[in-house]
Motif scaffolding. Structure first.
Motif, PDB file in Angstrom:
ATOM      1  N   LEU A 211      19.104  32.484  54.888  1.00 12.89           N
ATOM      2  CA  LEU A 211      18.837  31.966  53.646  1.00 12.89           C
ATOM      3  C   LEU A 211      17.466  31.307  53.573  1.00 12.89           C
ATOM      4  O   LEU A 211      16.851  31.529  52.688  1.00 12.89           O
ATOM      5  N   HIS A 212      17.044  30.569  54.373  1.00 17.77           N
ATOM      6  CA  HIS A 212      15.714  30.008  54.460  1.00 17.77           C
ATOM      7  C   HIS A 212      14.568  30.855  54.602  1.00 17.77           C
ATOM      8  O   HIS A 212      13.809  30.837  53.772  1.00 17.77           O
ATOM      9  N   ALA A 213      14.646  31.871  55.245  1.00 18.24           N
ATOM     10  CA  ALA A 213      13.676  33.104  55.437  1.00 18.24           C
ATOM     11  C   ALA A 213      13.506  33.747  53.914  1.00 18.24           C
ATOM     12  O   ALA A 213      12.524  34.169  53.588  1.00 18.24           O
ATOM     13  N   ALA A 214      14.634  34.093  53.490  1.00 15.42           N
ATOM     14  CA  ALA A 214      14.703  34.871  52.259  1.00 15.42           C
ATOM     15  C   ALA A 214      14.379  34.230  51.292  1.00 15.42           C
ATOM     16  O   ALA A 214      13.606  34.618  50.211  1.00 15.42           O
ATOM     17  N   GLN A 215      14.718  33.069  51.128  1.00 11.11           N
ATOM     18  CA  GLN A 215      14.191  32.258  50.036  1.00 11.11           C
ATOM     19  C   GLN A 215      12.949  31.649  49.953  1.00 11.11           C
ATOM     20  O   GLN A 215      12.237  31.349  48.982  1.00 11.11           O
TER      21      GLN A 215
ATOM     22  N   TYR B 219      10.432  32.954  52.248  1.00 12.95           N
ATOM     23  CA  TYR B 219       9.383  33.836  52.847  1.00 12.95           C
ATOM     24  C   TYR B 219       9.548  35.370  51.998  1.00 12.95           C
ATOM     25  O   TYR B 219       8.663  36.247  52.616  1.00 12.95           O
ATOM     26  N   GLY B 220      10.490  35.481  51.169  1.00 10.51           N
ATOM     27  CA  GLY B 220      10.746  36.912  50.480  1.00 10.51           C
ATOM     28  C   GLY B 220      10.997  38.029  51.455  1.00 10.51           C
ATOM     29  O   GLY B 220      10.338  39.111  51.141  1.00 10.51           O
ATOM     30  N   VAL B 221      11.528  37.833  52.699  1.00  8.41           N
ATOM     31  CA  VAL B 221      12.065  38.923  53.370  1.00  8.41           C
ATOM     32  C   VAL B 221      13.390  39.348  53.271  1.00  8.41           C
ATOM     33  O   VAL B 221      14.382  38.644  52.607  1.00  8.41           O
ATOM     34  N   ASP B 222      13.925  40.256  53.850  1.00 12.58           N
ATOM     35  CA  ASP B 222      15.138  40.943  53.642  1.00 12.58           C
ATOM     36  C   ASP B 222      15.866  40.760  55.180  1.00 12.58           C
ATOM     37  O   ASP B 222      15.194  40.880  56.120  1.00 12.58           O
ATOM     38  N   VAL B 223      16.866  40.106  55.460  1.00  8.83           N
ATOM     39  CA  VAL B 223      17.668  39.784  56.454  1.00  8.83           C
ATOM     40  C   VAL B 223      19.035  40.592  56.830  1.00  8.83           C
ATOM     41  O   VAL B 223      19.785  40.402  55.604  1.00  8.83           O
ATOM     42  N   VAL B 224      19.045  41.107  57.761  1.00  7.86           N
ATOM     43  CA  VAL B 224      20.419  41.491  58.603  1.00  7.86           C
ATOM     44  C   VAL B 224      20.990  40.427  59.480  1.00  7.86           C
ATOM     45  O   VAL B 224      20.098  40.163  60.615  1.00  7.86           O
ATOM     46  N   GLY B 225      21.844  39.603  59.344  1.00 12.75           N
ATOM     47  CA  GLY B 225      22.660  38.727  60.409  1.00 12.75           C
ATOM     48  C   GLY B 225      23.659  39.176  60.822  1.00 12.75           C
ATOM     49  O   GLY B 225      24.656  39.748  60.131  1.00 12.75           O
ATOM     50  N   VAL B 226      23.842  39.336  62.101  1.00 12.96           N
ATOM     51  CA  VAL B 226      25.008  39.755  63.021  1.00 12.96           C
ATOM     52  C   VAL B 226      25.784  38.436  63.495  1.00 12.96           C
ATOM     53  O   VAL B 226      25.161  37.763  64.363  1.00 12.96           O
ATOM     54  N   THR B 227      27.131  38.386  63.626  1.00 12.03           N
ATOM     55  CA  THR B 227      27.724  37.293  64.448  1.00 12.03           C
ATOM     56  C   THR B 227      29.021  37.970  64.874  1.00 12.03           C
ATOM     57  O   THR B 227      29.582  38.938  64.226  1.00 12.03           O
ATOM     58  N   LEU B 228      29.678  37.626  65.944  1.00 14.78           N
ATOM     59  CA  LEU B 228      31.168  37.809  66.262  1.00 14.78           C
ATOM     60  C   LEU B 228      32.236  36.889  65.616  1.00 14.78           C
ATOM     61  O   LEU B 228      33.172  37.344  65.844  1.00 14.78           O
TER      62      LEU B 228
ATOM     63  N   LEU C 114      31.834  32.573  55.450  1.00 14.17           N
ATOM     64  CA  LEU C 114      31.111  31.435  54.780  1.00 14.17           C
ATOM     65  C   LEU C 114      29.831  31.827  54.672  1.00 14.17           C
ATOM     66  O   LEU C 114      29.241  31.663  53.527  1.00 14.17           O
ATOM     67  N   GLY C 115      29.097  32.559  55.681  1.00 16.35           N
ATOM     68  CA  GLY C 115      27.530  32.930  55.500  1.00 16.35           C
ATOM     69  C   GLY C 115      27.654  33.969  54.057  1.00 16.35           C
ATOM     70  O   GLY C 115      26.688  33.840  53.263  1.00 16.35           O
ATOM     71  N   GLN C 116      28.568  34.767  53.915  1.00 16.51           N
ATOM     72  CA  GLN C 116      28.651  35.711  52.987  1.00 16.51           C
ATOM     73  C   GLN C 116      28.798  34.992  51.485  1.00 16.51           C
ATOM     74  O   GLN C 116      28.146  35.374  50.573  1.00 16.51           O
ATOM     75  N   GLU C 117      29.531  34.093  51.724  1.00 12.38           N
ATOM     76  CA  GLU C 117      29.750  33.151  50.365  1.00 12.38           C
ATOM     77  C   GLU C 117      28.583  32.520  50.108  1.00 12.38           C
ATOM     78  O   GLU C 117      28.141  32.271  48.848  1.00 12.38           O
ATOM     79  N   ARG C 118      27.899  31.977  50.871  1.00  9.22           N
ATOM     80  CA  ARG C 118      26.668  30.931  50.792  1.00  9.22           C
ATOM     81  C   ARG C 118      25.425  32.091  50.409  1.00  9.22           C
ATOM     82  O   ARG C 118      24.651  31.693  49.440  1.00  9.22           O
ATOM     83  N   VAL C 119      25.369  33.121  50.679  1.00  8.83           N
ATOM     84  CA  VAL C 119      24.509  34.174  50.322  1.00  8.83           C
ATOM     85  C   VAL C 119      24.634  34.652  48.834  1.00  8.83           C
ATOM     86  O   VAL C 119      23.826  34.739  47.994  1.00  8.83           O
ATOM     87  N   ALA C 120      25.987  34.652  48.384  1.00  8.64           N
ATOM     88  CA  ALA C 120      26.177  35.123  47.099  1.00  8.64           C
ATOM     89  C   ALA C 120      26.120  34.130  46.257  1.00  8.64           C
ATOM     90  O   ALA C 120      25.479  34.272  44.962  1.00  8.64           O
ATOM     91  N   ALA C 121      26.313  32.841  46.404  1.00 10.15           N
ATOM     92  CA  ALA C 121      25.943  31.607  45.999  1.00 10.15           C
ATOM     93  C   ALA C 121      24.557  31.399  45.709  1.00 10.15           C
ATOM     94  O   ALA C 121      24.335  30.805  44.417  1.00 10.15           O
ATOM     95  N   ALA C 122      23.849  31.858  46.473  1.00 11.52           N
ATOM     96  CA  ALA C 122      22.164  31.595  46.416  1.00 11.52           C
ATOM     97  C   ALA C 122      21.756  32.846  45.623  1.00 11.52           C
ATOM     98  O   ALA C 122      20.606  32.913  45.256  1.00 11.52           O
TER      99      ALA C 122
END
Length: 427
Positions: A216-220, A222-231, A238-246
Protein backbone atom coordinates in the motif's frame (compact mmCIF):
# COMPACT_ATOMS: atom_id res chain seq x y z
CA UNK A 1 18.90 -18.31 62.98
CA UNK A 2 15.90 -20.55 62.47
CA UNK A 3 15.37 -22.63 59.38
CA UNK A 4 13.47 -20.92 56.57
CA UNK A 5 9.92 -22.16 56.27
CA UNK A 6 7.51 -22.55 53.40
CA UNK A 7 7.76 -23.66 49.81
CA UNK A 8 9.80 -20.77 48.39
CA UNK A 9 13.27 -21.96 49.61
CA UNK A 10 12.62 -25.31 47.93
CA UNK A 11 11.68 -23.51 44.72
CA UNK A 12 14.93 -21.55 44.91
CA UNK A 13 16.92 -24.79 45.15
CA UNK A 14 15.09 -26.21 42.14
CA UNK A 15 15.47 -23.07 40.04
CA UNK A 16 19.19 -22.92 40.78
CA UNK A 17 19.55 -26.40 39.28
CA UNK A 18 17.51 -25.54 36.18
CA UNK A 19 19.37 -22.27 35.58
CA UNK A 20 22.78 -23.63 36.55
CA UNK A 21 23.62 -20.97 39.12
CA UNK A 22 23.83 -20.44 42.87
CA UNK A 23 23.20 -16.71 42.56
CA UNK A 24 19.56 -15.99 41.83
CA UNK A 25 19.21 -12.21 41.24
CA UNK A 26 15.49 -12.29 41.99
CA UNK A 27 12.90 -12.98 44.64
CA UNK A 28 10.72 -16.08 44.47
CA UNK A 29 7.17 -16.09 45.78
CA UNK A 30 5.38 -19.42 46.23
CA UNK A 31 1.72 -20.39 46.17
CA UNK A 32 1.71 -20.68 49.95
CA UNK A 33 2.76 -17.02 50.34
CA UNK A 34 6.35 -17.78 51.37
CA UNK A 35 9.25 -15.92 49.76
CA UNK A 36 12.96 -16.50 49.23
CA UNK A 37 15.82 -14.68 47.58
CA UNK A 38 16.84 -11.04 47.41
CA UNK A 39 14.52 -8.68 49.26
CA UNK A 40 14.50 -5.83 46.74
CA UNK A 41 14.65 -7.67 43.45
CA UNK A 42 12.28 -8.54 40.61
CA UNK A 43 9.72 -11.14 41.65
CA UNK A 44 9.07 -14.49 39.99
CA UNK A 45 5.86 -16.00 41.31
CA UNK A 46 5.03 -19.71 41.34
CA UNK A 47 1.26 -19.85 41.44
CA UNK A 48 0.79 -23.61 41.64
CA UNK A 49 2.56 -26.92 42.13
CA UNK A 50 2.13 -27.62 38.44
CA UNK A 51 4.79 -25.01 37.68
CA UNK A 52 7.31 -27.06 39.63
CA UNK A 53 6.23 -30.23 37.81
CA UNK A 54 6.90 -28.51 34.49
CA UNK A 55 10.45 -27.89 35.73
CA UNK A 56 10.88 -31.49 36.90
CA UNK A 57 9.83 -33.05 33.61
CA UNK A 58 11.47 -30.40 31.38
CA UNK A 59 14.31 -28.91 33.45
CA UNK A 60 15.24 -26.35 30.82
CA UNK A 61 13.98 -23.28 28.98
CA UNK A 62 11.00 -25.22 27.64
CA UNK A 63 9.79 -26.23 31.11
CA UNK A 64 9.98 -22.65 32.37
CA UNK A 65 8.23 -21.39 29.24
CA UNK A 66 5.44 -23.94 29.53
CA UNK A 67 4.88 -22.96 33.14
CA UNK A 68 4.66 -19.28 32.18
CA UNK A 69 2.32 -19.85 29.22
CA UNK A 70 0.06 -22.03 31.39
CA UNK A 71 -0.08 -19.30 34.04
CA UNK A 72 1.71 -21.39 36.69
CA UNK A 73 4.63 -18.94 36.79
CA UNK A 74 4.24 -15.20 36.52
CA UNK A 75 6.23 -11.96 36.72
CA UNK A 76 3.80 -9.68 38.56
CA UNK A 77 5.99 -6.58 38.57
CA UNK A 78 7.95 -5.00 35.73
CA UNK A 79 8.11 -7.73 33.10
CA UNK A 80 11.36 -6.53 31.58
CA UNK A 81 13.11 -6.32 34.96
CA UNK A 82 12.03 -9.86 35.85
CA UNK A 83 13.05 -11.38 32.52
CA UNK A 84 16.31 -9.44 32.49
CA UNK A 85 17.20 -10.83 35.91
CA UNK A 86 16.29 -14.37 34.86
CA UNK A 87 18.35 -14.19 31.67
CA UNK A 88 21.43 -12.64 33.29
CA UNK A 89 22.67 -15.75 35.10
CA UNK A 90 23.64 -19.37 34.54
CA UNK A 91 22.78 -21.12 31.34
CA UNK A 92 20.82 -18.17 29.94
CA UNK A 93 23.82 -15.86 30.32
CA UNK A 94 26.22 -18.42 28.84
CA UNK A 95 24.25 -18.41 25.57
CA UNK A 96 24.51 -22.16 25.29
CA UNK A 97 21.94 -24.87 24.96
CA UNK A 98 20.74 -25.96 28.38
CA UNK A 99 22.94 -28.69 29.84
CA UNK A 100 20.77 -31.58 31.03
CA UNK A 101 20.82 -31.96 34.82
CA UNK A 102 23.03 -34.67 36.21
CA UNK A 103 21.51 -37.74 37.86
CA UNK A 104 22.14 -36.19 41.27
CA UNK A 105 20.48 -32.93 40.25
CA UNK A 106 17.47 -34.78 38.91
CA UNK A 107 17.15 -36.61 42.21
CA UNK A 108 17.27 -33.26 44.01
CA UNK A 109 14.48 -31.96 41.79
CA UNK A 110 12.47 -35.11 42.43
CA UNK A 111 12.95 -34.82 46.18
CA UNK A 112 11.89 -31.16 46.03
CA UNK A 113 8.67 -32.13 44.26
CA UNK A 114 8.00 -34.76 46.92
CA UNK A 115 8.67 -32.35 49.80
CA UNK A 116 6.22 -29.72 48.53
CA UNK A 117 3.55 -32.15 47.33
CA UNK A 118 4.10 -31.42 43.64
CA UNK A 119 5.04 -34.91 42.44
CA UNK A 120 2.90 -36.18 39.59
CA UNK A 121 2.74 -37.09 35.93
CA UNK A 122 4.13 -34.61 33.40
CA UNK A 123 1.62 -31.78 32.84
CA UNK A 124 0.11 -31.56 29.38
CA UNK A 125 1.80 -28.81 27.32
CA UNK A 126 -0.35 -25.70 26.92
CA UNK A 127 -2.51 -25.96 23.78
CA UNK A 128 -0.62 -23.05 22.21
CA UNK A 129 2.40 -25.30 21.69
CA UNK A 130 3.02 -26.29 18.08
CA UNK A 131 3.77 -29.90 17.23
CA UNK A 132 2.28 -30.44 13.79
CA UNK A 133 5.46 -29.32 12.02
CA UNK A 134 7.35 -32.20 13.60
CA UNK A 135 6.10 -34.42 10.78
CA UNK A 136 7.05 -34.14 7.14
CA UNK A 137 10.15 -32.80 5.45
CA UNK A 138 11.42 -29.58 7.01
CA UNK A 139 10.67 -26.55 4.84
CA UNK A 140 8.48 -28.52 2.46
CA UNK A 141 5.66 -26.36 1.14
CA UNK A 142 3.10 -28.18 3.30
CA UNK A 143 5.15 -27.95 6.48
CA UNK A 144 6.03 -24.29 5.89
CA UNK A 145 2.35 -23.48 5.33
CA UNK A 146 1.46 -25.13 8.65
CA UNK A 147 4.20 -23.25 10.49
CA UNK A 148 3.15 -19.90 9.03
CA UNK A 149 -0.49 -20.56 9.85
CA UNK A 150 0.43 -21.35 13.46
CA UNK A 151 2.08 -17.97 13.91
CA UNK A 152 0.09 -15.62 11.70
CA UNK A 153 -3.44 -17.04 11.61
CA UNK A 154 -4.27 -16.19 15.22
CA UNK A 155 -6.66 -13.37 14.37
CA UNK A 156 -6.16 -10.10 12.52
CA UNK A 157 -7.87 -8.20 15.33
CA UNK A 158 -5.32 -9.55 17.80
CA UNK A 159 -2.45 -8.40 15.62
CA UNK A 160 -4.06 -4.98 15.22
CA UNK A 161 -4.00 -4.57 19.01
CA UNK A 162 -0.30 -5.38 19.14
CA UNK A 163 0.99 -3.76 15.96
CA UNK A 164 -1.14 -0.63 15.93
CA UNK A 165 -2.49 1.25 12.94
CA UNK A 166 0.49 0.47 10.69
CA UNK A 167 -0.10 -3.31 10.73
CA UNK A 168 3.61 -3.81 10.11
CA UNK A 169 5.16 -6.85 11.80
CA UNK A 170 8.87 -6.09 11.46
CA UNK A 171 11.46 -3.70 12.86
CA UNK A 172 10.58 -0.02 12.60
CA UNK A 173 13.08 2.78 12.03
CA UNK A 174 13.19 5.34 14.83
CA UNK A 175 14.70 8.75 14.12
CA UNK A 176 14.03 9.50 17.78
CA UNK A 177 12.65 7.29 20.54
CA UNK A 178 9.60 9.50 21.07
CA UNK A 179 8.24 9.68 17.51
CA UNK A 180 5.77 6.84 18.10
CA UNK A 181 5.39 3.38 16.59
CA UNK A 182 3.23 4.34 13.60
CA UNK A 183 5.62 7.09 12.48
CA UNK A 184 8.60 4.77 12.92
CA UNK A 185 6.97 2.07 10.81
CA UNK A 186 6.10 4.55 8.07
CA UNK A 187 9.72 5.71 8.08
CA UNK A 188 10.85 2.10 7.64
CA UNK A 189 8.48 1.47 4.72
CA UNK A 190 9.63 4.64 3.00
CA UNK A 191 13.28 3.78 3.58
CA UNK A 192 12.76 0.45 1.82
CA UNK A 193 11.09 2.19 -1.11
CA UNK A 194 13.98 4.63 -1.46
CA UNK A 195 16.61 1.90 -1.21
CA UNK A 196 14.83 -0.03 -3.95
CA UNK A 197 14.80 3.10 -6.13
CA UNK A 198 11.09 2.81 -6.84
CA UNK A 199 9.64 4.90 -9.67
CA UNK A 200 6.16 5.09 -11.24
CA UNK A 201 5.32 2.12 -13.44
CA UNK A 202 7.75 -0.32 -11.82
CA UNK A 203 6.59 -3.85 -11.03
CA UNK A 204 7.50 -4.92 -7.49
CA UNK A 205 7.34 -8.27 -5.68
CA UNK A 206 6.80 -8.20 -1.90
CA UNK A 207 7.84 -11.59 -0.48
CA UNK A 208 6.03 -12.30 2.78
CA UNK A 209 3.74 -9.31 2.29
CA UNK A 210 1.85 -9.62 5.59
CA UNK A 211 -1.28 -7.49 5.66
CA UNK A 212 -0.19 -5.47 2.64
CA UNK A 213 1.30 -2.44 4.41
CA UNK A 214 4.43 -2.16 2.26
CA UNK A 215 2.45 -2.76 -0.94
CA UNK A 216 0.00 0.00 0.00
CA UNK A 217 2.77 2.46 0.90
CA UNK A 218 4.73 1.75 -2.29
CA UNK A 219 1.71 1.98 -4.60
CA UNK A 220 0.27 5.10 -2.95
CA UNK A 221 3.52 7.04 -2.67
CA UNK A 222 5.67 5.77 -5.54
CA UNK A 223 3.14 4.81 -8.25
CA UNK A 224 4.32 1.19 -8.60
CA UNK A 225 2.41 -2.04 -9.19
CA UNK A 226 2.93 -4.64 -6.47
CA UNK A 227 2.46 -8.40 -6.23
CA UNK A 228 2.44 -9.48 -2.59
CA UNK A 229 2.67 -13.15 -1.56
CA UNK A 230 2.03 -14.71 1.83
CA UNK A 231 1.24 -18.20 3.13
CA UNK A 232 -1.22 -16.81 5.69
CA UNK A 233 -4.82 -16.88 4.53
CA UNK A 234 -5.89 -14.44 7.24
CA UNK A 235 -3.18 -11.98 6.28
CA UNK A 236 -4.12 -12.18 2.61
CA UNK A 237 -7.83 -11.68 3.30
CA UNK A 238 -7.26 -8.50 5.30
CA UNK A 239 -4.62 -7.31 2.87
CA UNK A 240 -7.06 -7.65 -0.02
CA UNK A 241 -9.70 -5.75 1.96
CA UNK A 242 -7.25 -2.92 2.66
CA UNK A 243 -6.24 -2.76 -1.00
CA UNK A 244 -9.87 -2.54 -2.13
CA UNK A 245 -10.66 0.13 0.47
CA UNK A 246 -7.73 2.19 -0.79
CA UNK A 247 -8.96 1.91 -4.40
CA UNK A 248 -5.72 0.23 -5.49
CA UNK A 249 -7.00 -3.13 -6.74
CA UNK A 250 -5.67 -2.32 -10.23
CA UNK A 251 -2.17 -1.80 -8.82
CA UNK A 252 -1.81 -4.33 -5.99
CA UNK A 253 -2.38 -8.09 -6.06
CA UNK A 254 -2.21 -10.04 -2.79
CA UNK A 255 -1.80 -13.80 -3.24
CA UNK A 256 -1.75 -16.82 -0.95
CA UNK A 257 1.35 -18.30 -2.54
CA UNK A 258 4.72 -19.77 -1.67
CA UNK A 259 7.52 -17.56 -2.97
CA UNK A 260 9.01 -20.64 -4.62
CA UNK A 261 5.92 -20.83 -6.83
CA UNK A 262 6.24 -17.27 -8.15
CA UNK A 263 7.35 -17.48 -11.78
CA UNK A 264 5.68 -14.53 -13.52
CA UNK A 265 8.90 -12.57 -13.89
CA UNK A 266 10.47 -10.13 -14.39
CA UNK A 267 10.17 -7.74 -11.45
CA UNK A 268 11.93 -4.40 -11.30
CA UNK A 269 12.43 -4.71 -7.54
CA UNK A 270 11.82 -7.18 -4.72
CA UNK A 271 11.24 -6.50 -1.03
CA UNK A 272 11.61 -9.28 1.53
CA UNK A 273 10.88 -7.77 4.94
CA UNK A 274 10.96 -10.14 7.90
CA UNK A 275 10.44 -13.25 5.78
CA UNK A 276 13.91 -14.78 5.32
CA UNK A 277 13.86 -16.04 8.93
CA UNK A 278 11.36 -18.68 7.76
CA UNK A 279 13.59 -19.97 4.94
CA UNK A 280 16.19 -21.94 6.93
CA UNK A 281 19.93 -22.27 6.59
CA UNK A 282 19.73 -25.24 4.23
CA UNK A 283 17.54 -23.28 1.81
CA UNK A 284 18.89 -19.72 1.97
CA UNK A 285 20.99 -20.36 -1.12
CA UNK A 286 18.05 -21.50 -3.25
CA UNK A 287 15.98 -18.61 -1.84
CA UNK A 288 18.58 -16.12 -3.07
CA UNK A 289 18.90 -17.86 -6.44
CA UNK A 290 15.15 -17.91 -7.01
CA UNK A 291 14.79 -14.21 -6.24
CA UNK A 292 17.77 -13.47 -8.50
CA UNK A 293 15.92 -15.21 -11.31
CA UNK A 294 12.80 -13.11 -10.76
CA UNK A 295 14.65 -9.79 -11.03
CA UNK A 296 15.28 -7.97 -14.27
CA UNK A 297 18.94 -7.04 -14.93
CA UNK A 298 19.72 -4.05 -12.75
CA UNK A 299 16.81 -4.78 -10.41
CA UNK A 300 17.30 -4.45 -6.67
CA UNK A 301 16.38 -6.75 -3.77
CA UNK A 302 16.04 -5.50 -0.20
CA UNK A 303 16.44 -8.35 2.31
CA UNK A 304 15.41 -7.30 5.83
CA UNK A 305 16.04 -10.11 8.34
CA UNK A 306 16.91 -10.88 11.95
CA UNK A 307 20.39 -12.29 12.52
CA UNK A 308 22.01 -14.30 15.29
CA UNK A 309 24.98 -12.30 16.56
CA UNK A 310 26.28 -14.43 19.44
CA UNK A 311 28.50 -16.91 17.62
CA UNK A 312 27.87 -20.56 16.96
CA UNK A 313 24.65 -21.87 18.46
CA UNK A 314 22.96 -24.96 17.03
CA UNK A 315 19.19 -24.69 16.58
CA UNK A 316 17.27 -26.20 19.47
CA UNK A 317 13.88 -27.49 18.29
CA UNK A 318 12.81 -27.97 21.91
CA UNK A 319 13.26 -24.36 23.04
CA UNK A 320 10.47 -21.85 23.46
CA UNK A 321 10.63 -19.98 20.15
CA UNK A 322 10.47 -23.06 17.84
CA UNK A 323 7.73 -24.68 19.93
CA UNK A 324 5.47 -21.70 20.47
CA UNK A 325 6.34 -18.83 18.16
CA UNK A 326 8.22 -19.58 14.93
CA UNK A 327 8.18 -23.31 14.17
CA UNK A 328 11.11 -24.17 11.92
CA UNK A 329 12.33 -20.57 11.98
CA UNK A 330 16.08 -19.95 11.92
CA UNK A 331 18.12 -16.85 12.66
CA UNK A 332 21.12 -16.89 10.35
CA UNK A 333 24.26 -14.84 10.78
CA UNK A 334 24.75 -11.83 8.55
CA UNK A 335 27.78 -13.60 7.10
CA UNK A 336 25.68 -16.55 5.94
CA UNK A 337 23.03 -14.30 4.41
CA UNK A 338 25.56 -12.17 2.55
CA UNK A 339 27.31 -15.29 1.30
CA UNK A 340 24.08 -16.71 -0.09
CA UNK A 341 23.14 -13.47 -1.85
CA UNK A 342 26.59 -13.05 -3.39
CA UNK A 343 26.78 -16.71 -4.41
CA UNK A 344 23.50 -16.25 -6.27
CA UNK A 345 25.16 -13.55 -8.37
CA UNK A 346 23.77 -10.49 -6.61
CA UNK A 347 25.96 -7.45 -5.94
CA UNK A 348 25.86 -6.02 -2.42
CA UNK A 349 25.14 -2.27 -2.50
CA UNK A 350 24.47 -1.51 1.15
CA UNK A 351 24.13 -3.09 4.59
CA UNK A 352 22.39 -1.26 7.44
CA UNK A 353 22.19 -2.62 10.99
CA UNK A 354 19.01 -1.79 12.91
CA UNK A 355 19.49 -3.76 16.14
CA UNK A 356 18.57 -0.95 18.54
CA UNK A 357 15.55 -0.08 16.43
CA UNK A 358 14.08 -3.55 16.92
CA UNK A 359 14.41 -3.34 20.68
CA UNK A 360 12.38 -0.10 20.61
CA UNK A 361 9.81 -1.71 18.28
CA UNK A 362 9.37 -4.77 20.50
CA UNK A 363 8.95 -2.66 23.61
CA UNK A 364 6.24 -0.68 21.82
CA UNK A 365 4.45 -3.92 20.87
CA UNK A 366 4.64 -5.19 24.46
CA UNK A 367 3.21 -1.89 25.66
CA UNK A 368 0.32 -2.19 23.20
CA UNK A 369 -0.37 -5.75 24.32
CA UNK A 370 -0.33 -4.90 28.01
CA UNK A 371 -2.53 -1.83 27.54
CA UNK A 372 -5.08 -3.98 25.69
CA UNK A 373 -4.59 -7.19 27.68
CA UNK A 374 -8.22 -8.07 28.41
CA UNK A 375 -9.21 -7.58 24.79
CA UNK A 376 -6.22 -9.59 23.57
CA UNK A 377 -7.22 -12.49 25.82
CA UNK A 378 -10.81 -12.25 24.60
CA UNK A 379 -9.73 -12.38 20.96
CA UNK A 380 -7.40 -15.37 21.38
CA UNK A 381 -6.71 -16.97 24.76
CA UNK A 382 -4.78 -16.07 27.87
CA UNK A 383 -2.14 -18.62 26.87
CA UNK A 384 -1.69 -17.09 23.42
CA UNK A 385 -1.42 -13.60 24.89
CA UNK A 386 1.18 -14.87 27.37
CA UNK A 387 3.15 -16.48 24.53
CA UNK A 388 3.35 -13.16 22.71
CA UNK A 389 4.22 -11.26 25.89
CA UNK A 390 7.03 -13.65 26.74
CA UNK A 391 8.38 -13.83 23.20
CA UNK A 392 8.35 -10.08 22.53
CA UNK A 393 9.76 -9.07 25.91
CA UNK A 394 12.56 -11.65 25.83
CA UNK A 395 13.34 -10.74 22.21
CA UNK A 396 13.62 -7.06 23.12
CA UNK A 397 16.17 -7.96 25.78
CA UNK A 398 18.04 -10.10 23.26
CA UNK A 399 18.39 -7.16 20.87
CA UNK A 400 19.41 -4.84 23.70
CA UNK A 401 22.14 -7.28 24.79
CA UNK A 402 23.37 -7.69 21.21
CA UNK A 403 22.51 -11.37 20.94
CA UNK A 404 20.30 -10.68 17.95
CA UNK A 405 20.61 -8.17 15.17
CA UNK A 406 18.46 -7.10 12.26
CA UNK A 407 19.93 -6.00 8.97
CA UNK A 408 18.72 -4.49 5.74
CA UNK A 409 20.88 -5.84 2.93
CA UNK A 410 20.42 -4.13 -0.43
CA UNK A 411 21.62 -6.08 -3.45
CA UNK A 412 21.30 -5.68 -7.20
CA UNK A 413 21.26 -8.05 -10.13
CA UNK A 414 24.10 -7.05 -12.48
CA UNK A 415 23.15 -5.29 -15.68
CA UNK A 416 20.99 -2.27 -16.32
CA UNK A 417 21.77 1.04 -14.63
CA UNK A 418 24.70 1.35 -12.27
CA UNK A 419 23.88 2.07 -8.63
CA UNK A 420 24.40 5.63 -7.33
CA UNK A 421 27.93 6.66 -6.42
CA UNK A 422 26.90 7.47 -2.86
CA UNK A 423 24.25 6.26 -0.41
CA UNK A 424 22.58 9.67 -0.36
CA UNK A 425 19.85 8.49 -2.70
CA UNK A 426 18.13 6.50 0.03
CA UNK A 427 19.34 7.70 3.44
Amino acid sequence: MGKKKGVAPCLADALEIVLGTKELPMRLRAWDGSEAGLARAPVIEFRSRRGLRHMLWSPDQLGLSRAYVAGDIDAPGDLFESFSALSSVGKFAELKAFRPPTFGERMTLLNTDVRVGALGLPPAPPPEEMNVTRSGRKHSRKRDAAAISHHYDVGNEFYALVLGRSMVYSCAVWEQENIGLDAAQEAKLDLVCRKLGLRPGMRVLDVGCGWGSFALHAAQNYGVDVVGVTLSKEQAALGQERVAAAGLADHIEIRVQDYRDVHDRPFDAISSIGMAEHVGGDHIGSYASHLYGLLRPGGRLLNHAISWNAGEMPPDPDSFIPRYVFPDGEMLSLTVTLGALESAGLEVLDVEALRQHYALTLRAWVRNLEENWDEAVRLTSEGRARVWRLYMASSALGFERGLNGVNQVLVQRPGGEDPPLRRGEWV
